[in-house]
Structure formats: C-alpha cells, structure tokens
Design a protein around this motif. Structure first.
Motif, PDB file in Angstrom:
ATOM      1  N   MET A   1       0.604  -1.247   0.259  1.00  0.00           N
ATOM      2  CA  MET A   1      -0.877   0.056  -0.290  1.00  0.00           C
ATOM      3  C   MET A   1       0.634   1.626   0.121  1.00  0.00           C
ATOM      4  N   ALA A   2       0.259   2.126  -0.757  1.00  0.00           N
ATOM      5  CA  ALA A   2       1.564   3.407  -0.999  1.00  0.00           C
ATOM      6  C   ALA A   2       0.175   5.144  -0.806  1.00  0.00           C
ATOM      7  N   ASP A   3       1.354   5.639  -0.363  1.00  0.00           N
ATOM      8  CA  ASP A   3      -0.025   6.965  -0.366  1.00  0.00           C
ATOM      9  C   ASP A   3       1.042   7.883  -1.029  1.00  0.00           C
ATOM     10  N   LEU A   4      -0.035   8.540  -1.518  1.00  0.00           N
ATOM     11  CA  LEU A   4       0.422  10.073  -2.474  1.00  0.00           C
ATOM     12  C   LEU A   4      -0.528  11.463  -1.620  1.00  0.00           C
ATOM     13  N   TRP A   5       0.307  12.159  -1.853  1.00  0.00           N
ATOM     14  CA  TRP A   5       0.213  13.562  -1.787  1.00  0.00           C
ATOM     15  C   TRP A   5       0.119  14.641  -2.558  1.00  0.00           C
ATOM     16  N   MET A   6      -0.565  15.092  -3.074  1.00  0.00           N
ATOM     17  CA  MET A   6      -1.063  15.613  -3.838  1.00  0.00           C
ATOM     18  C   MET A   6      -1.877  17.326  -4.078  1.00  0.00           C
ATOM     19  N   GLY A   7      -0.621  18.522  -3.707  1.00  0.00           N
ATOM     20  CA  GLY A   7      -1.161  19.724  -2.593  1.00  0.00           C
ATOM     21  C   GLY A   7      -0.954  20.607  -3.886  1.00  0.00           C
ATOM     22  N   ASN A   8      -1.903  21.584  -3.404  1.00  0.00           N
ATOM     23  CA  ASN A   8      -2.786  23.029  -4.359  1.00  0.00           C
ATOM     24  C   ASN A   8      -3.070  22.613  -5.647  1.00  0.00           C
ATOM     25  N   VAL A   9      -4.355  21.831  -5.363  1.00  0.00           N
ATOM     26  CA  VAL A   9      -4.862  21.549  -6.085  1.00  0.00           C
ATOM     27  C   VAL A   9      -6.180  22.387  -6.410  1.00  0.00           C
ATOM     28  N   GLU A  10      -5.980  22.653  -6.889  1.00  0.00           N
ATOM     29  CA  GLU A  10      -7.910  23.419  -8.130  1.00  0.00           C
ATOM     30  C   GLU A  10      -9.182  23.619  -6.439  1.00  0.00           C
ATOM     31  N   PRO A  11      -9.347  24.346  -5.867  1.00  0.00           N
ATOM     32  CA  PRO A  11     -10.245  24.394  -4.718  1.00  0.00           C
ATOM     33  C   PRO A  11     -11.761  23.834  -6.167  1.00  0.00           C
ATOM     34  N   GLY A  12     -12.502  22.837  -5.166  1.00  0.00           N
ATOM     35  CA  GLY A  12     -13.850  22.517  -6.530  1.00  0.00           C
ATOM     36  C   GLY A  12     -13.193  21.032  -7.202  1.00  0.00           C
ATOM     37  N   THR A  13     -12.296  21.112  -7.313  1.00  0.00           N
ATOM     38  CA  THR A  13     -12.140  19.353  -7.601  1.00  0.00           C
ATOM     39  C   THR A  13     -12.419  18.399  -7.847  1.00  0.00           C
ATOM     40  N   THR A  14     -12.789  17.996  -8.124  1.00  0.00           N
ATOM     41  CA  THR A  14     -13.822  16.484  -8.409  1.00  0.00           C
ATOM     42  C   THR A  14     -12.921  15.244  -7.466  1.00  0.00           C
ATOM     43  N   ASP A  15     -13.567  14.593  -7.190  1.00  0.00           N
ATOM     44  CA  ASP A  15     -12.163  13.238  -7.211  1.00  0.00           C
ATOM     45  C   ASP A  15     -12.370  12.755  -8.116  1.00  0.00           C
ATOM     46  N   VAL A  76       3.186  17.126  -6.227  1.00  0.00           N
ATOM     47  CA  VAL A  76       2.800  15.628  -6.062  1.00  0.00           C
ATOM     48  C   VAL A  76       4.307  14.954  -5.250  1.00  0.00           C
ATOM     49  N   GLN A  77       4.025  14.209  -3.759  1.00  0.00           N
ATOM     50  CA  GLN A  77       5.356  13.501  -3.276  1.00  0.00           C
ATOM     51  C   GLN A  77       4.396  12.500  -2.603  1.00  0.00           C
ATOM     52  N   VAL A  78       4.984  11.220  -3.002  1.00  0.00           N
ATOM     53  CA  VAL A  78       5.063  10.182  -2.660  1.00  0.00           C
ATOM     54  C   VAL A  78       5.141   9.637  -1.199  1.00  0.00           C
ATOM     55  N   MET A  79       4.537   9.343  -0.067  1.00  0.00           N
ATOM     56  CA  MET A  79       4.931   9.754   1.437  1.00  0.00           C
ATOM     57  C   MET A  79       5.441   8.444   1.426  1.00  0.00           C
ATOM     58  N   LYS A  80       5.748   8.418   2.473  1.00  0.00           N
ATOM     59  CA  LYS A  80       6.894   7.501   3.750  1.00  0.00           C
ATOM     60  C   LYS A  80       5.848   5.866   3.837  1.00  0.00           C
ATOM     61  N   ASP A  81       6.163   4.970   3.583  1.00  0.00           N
ATOM     62  CA  ASP A  81       5.795   3.973   3.502  1.00  0.00           C
ATOM     63  C   ASP A  81       5.032   3.704   5.060  1.00  0.00           C
ATOM     64  N   ARG A  82       3.533   3.946   4.995  1.00  0.00           N
ATOM     65  CA  ARG A  82       3.680   3.903   7.459  1.00  0.00           C
ATOM     66  C   ARG A  82       4.152   2.931   7.574  1.00  0.00           C
ATOM     67  N   SER A  83       4.260   1.770   7.191  1.00  0.00           N
ATOM     68  CA  SER A  83       5.117   0.659   7.895  1.00  0.00           C
ATOM     69  C   SER A  83       6.575   0.660   7.902  1.00  0.00           C
ATOM     70  N   GLU A  84       7.120   1.809   7.842  1.00  0.00           N
ATOM     71  CA  GLU A  84       8.465   1.859   7.990  1.00  0.00           C
ATOM     72  C   GLU A  84       8.723   2.558   9.003  1.00  0.00           C
TER      73      GLU A  84
END
Length: 84
Positions: A1-15, A76-84
């Motif tokens: 499992m991996a997480d991706l942070w996506m910042g500075n997204v236009e307000p109102g952008t849908t999933d 856009v950044q890959v987050m550190k693995d939670r299990s590490e």
C-alpha cells in the motif's frame, strides 16, 4: 500500500477529475481519497493505492510533479510507507 500527496489542487476539483488526470499520466486508480482543506488557499488530497507499492508511485511521480493543472502548479509527493 502506498500514499500519494497532491498539493495545491484547484478548489472544487472533484474526485473523478483527480482520478482521470492521474490515469491519463499512467497512474492506477486510487482506492481512497482524503481531502485536506487547510486554510483553503492551497487544498490538497491524500490518495491511497492499496495494491501499489511506494516504488511504483515514485516511478510515476515525476510525470505530474510541478505540472500546471487547472490554474495551479501542483505538488505531488509519495508519502513515506506507514510500516517503515
């Protein structure tokens, strides 16, 4: 499992818009999304990819990091693995 942070997204952008954007650049569909509003000026999303490891996302991340999308330069950044 991996997480991706996506910042500075236009307000109102849908999933769905986020999913379509990432798939266009080779990402698999995400399994979960969490909206991080902050103070509202630079909203972000945290995306979870259940069947994907961090290395796979690190390979794809340069395709969209610092891209100008929907009137914003996204981060856009890959987050550190939670299990590490």
């Amino acid at each position: 499992m991996a997480d991706l942070w996506m910042g500075n997204v236009e307000p109102g952008t849908t999933d769905e818009e986020i999913k379509e954007f990432l798939i266009k650049y080779g990402f698999p569909p995400f399994d979960a999304i969490e909206h991080i509003e902050g103070d509202g000026s630079r909203p972000a999303v945290l995306l979870t990819f259940a069947g994907v490891g961090p290395e796979a996302l690190r390979h794809l991340q340069p395709r969209v990091h610092d891209m100008f999308w929907k009137n914003h330069k996204i981060n856009v950044q890959v987050m550190k693995d939670r299990s590490e």
